[in-house]
Structures are given as structure tokens and as C-alpha cells.
Design a protein around this motif. Sequence first.
Motif: not given
Lengths: 185, 185
Positions: A17-21, A57-60, A66-71
Motif C-alpha cells: 500500500k502506498e503510504s507516507s513516512a 515515486t512521491a507525490r504531495e 494537511r499535506k503529506s508526501k505519499i510514496y
Amino acid sequence: MQPNRTKFALLGFLSRKESSAYRLQETIAGSVANFWRENDGRVYPILAKMEAEGLVTAREEATGGRKSKIYTITDAGLAALDDWLADDPVPRPPRNELLLKMFFGYRQEPEVLARWLDDKIAESDADLARFAKTRAKLEAMVDDVPDATFWLMTLDYGERRAAFEKDWARMCRERVGDRNLEGGA
Amino acid sequence: MQPNRTKFALLGFLSRKESSAYRLQETIAGSVANFWRENDGRVYPILAKMEAEGLVTAREEATGGRKSKIYTITDAGLAALDDWLADDPVPRPPRNELLLKMFFGYRQEPEVLARWLDDKIAESDADLARFAKTRAKLEAMVDDVPDATFWLMTLDYGERRAAFEKDWARMCRERVGDRNLEGGA
DNA sequence: GGACTCATGTAAATGGTTACATGATTCA
DNA sequence: TGAATCATGTAACCATTTACATGAGTCC
């Protein structure tokens, strides 16, 4: 050289699953903490490095303002993960500080050893209680998510470990207690 | 900050008997390897640092023509050791690579998992055989060396751990085997 | 003489921990 | 408005691993 196991642990979770840090850390702490932990200060820089290597790959994204960086894992990332998984696991040298201090236990006050052992028993009990809840959840989902079979195996390891450590600590506790009485009487 | 546990492990062994860097490593590998290991590349520089700190003194000695550097613990060293021993042991985050790979076992060939588990079973058996010999030795000496009571406790830990890991691996081996048959039939 | 063991160390690279810094959002 | 939580990141420091370097003595 030393393999970067953090990288592969992160790839493993991203493969599902894609996820943020931040959420990766939560996921790891909530599922495999029993036998694997990751450090706050490493996940962010390693994810950045993985992006540079083309493994993710990363997307905001702004969820609820709230913004987060999803990988998201790439094909190269999946290939790297499977390559690593296929390698024989490398055991790392064990280091158990409680055991080392028990080994030199004759230099220690018996009361202190007794306290540590009591703590160990309490900790094992807490683990067993926690694992029982996890087991119920996993067994309920295993028909829908066959992968959970493997999660149950690692849970089983934790349960057996907690049980043996508790038994061991109780045995030591008795011996230390006896010694204590001998010395005191 | 992170405590230098190598330093205290070395102090512990030096508190029993003066020794050289080389022999300290042998002693550690031959007694506590079950739960504690030290690295070749660290023992020498750390002993030098300990000498500078006044925790040990060093003298050159030529045994059988070969010269070696014998370290002796000082009163300051004994005090530092006992201070450290009195502190509650700090558990370090666990990291078990086999377990992590089992957790992602659904991405893996069942044959590979089966091999790892067979290896684990063999390793546990080897450990148990080795521990049995150590137990005989320790039990024979426990009347003369009361400290050996504590060494037996740490040995007991190793025996229980090897036994539970073997049981666990056998259980997993069966499940992986079943899965294998299902897939193959 | 050659292989092996005893014995002491150094260097380079990476892994891992802890503490700190920053700022937005939610909720009382 | 203030506290807690969500979220991302940096910096400093120490631990650890691996590989290499060196030389003497022992045993065949």
C-alpha cells in the motif's frame, strides 16, 4: 558491506500500500514491532534516497487540509524487494543486556536482580495480552486475506517467545529469591 | 547518549581475570556468544581508550616467546562496572531478519521458506547439543565456583530459546509444506 | 619453506540513536 | 488561546561491520 535493511522493510510495506513516512512508521510499530523496529530519524532520509534511486515515486497530497508526501513503489522497487527477499536471511550478533547483567549477577544485590526479573515477567504478560488481541483480529481476517497466514506465523513466534521468557524469568526469580533468603537468614 | 556496552562487557570479564584483547575475544566467544558478541575491530581501540580513562592498566608480557598486552582492571574500573551493573538493563529494538522475511512470505517461493525453516531447525539442534556439553561442565563446577549459578541461568535461557525456536520452525515448516502440496496438486 | 595460528592494530564506510527544529490542524 | 496531534525533516554523535595490514611463532 552492510545491507540497508530499513530500505527493504519500507519497500515491503510499500509493496502492499502506498503510504507516507509518518504512516509507515505507525504501520511498522503497529504490526511488526514484536521483531522489527524502525527509527524516526531514518525513515525520512531513506525514503528520499529511495526516490532518487527510482525505487519509489512521491507525490504531495492534502488529506483534510494537511499535506503529506505519499510514496508509491515502482516496478524497480518491487524487483529490488523480491531480490532481497530471496536472499538467505543473515542473523545479526545477539546482544541481550539483561542476560549480560545476569551473567555477572554475583556482583549484584539480589533485590535488584529480583526486581528486573519481576519486570520481565510483567512485560511478558503484557505482551501475551496484546498478542491475544492481535491473534483474534488476524484469525478473523485470514479467510479474506490469505497473506495473514504469514502474519500469524510471526505472531506465533512472539507468543512463544513471551511464554518462554516468562517461564525463564520465573525460574530465575525463584532461585534469586532462595539465595536472598539464605543470605538473609 | 548511547552507552558503550562493549566497554562494560570487557570490564566484566576483566573483573574476573586479567587478560589480553585477543584472549578476551576468545573468552567472550566461548562463554556468552549465546546472547552477547563483540567485534574484532572494536576490542583493541576500546581497551586503549579504557587505559587512557584509568579503568585498566596494561603491561607487555612475553608468554612462550610471543608478546601480548595484558590488561588489568583498576579500582576505578571495578567501580565503573558496578555502577553500570546497577542500572536497569535497557532493551534494544529487536530486529529479526528471518521473521521480517516470513512476514512477507507470500511474495516468496514456498521451497525457499521451507529451506530456511529447515536450516533453523538444524541450527537449533546444534545449539542444544552444544549447550548440553556446557551444562555438564558448569554443573560440575558449581560447587567450587558459586558464580556459576548465574552462568547456568543464562545457559538455561539459551536452551529454552533454542527449544522454542525449533518448535516454532517445525510448526511453520508443516504449514509451508501443506501450502506447497496444495499449490502443487 | 609453507601453512596455520597467535596477536595487535587501523581505516573506511555505513548503521542507528537521540535530540532538536519547524509548522499546520484539531479540539477543548 | 493553548495543548495535543499530525507531519516532515536535520544534525550530531556514537556503534558496528568489514576489510585490510602486519609480524612473530609453531608445526609439518
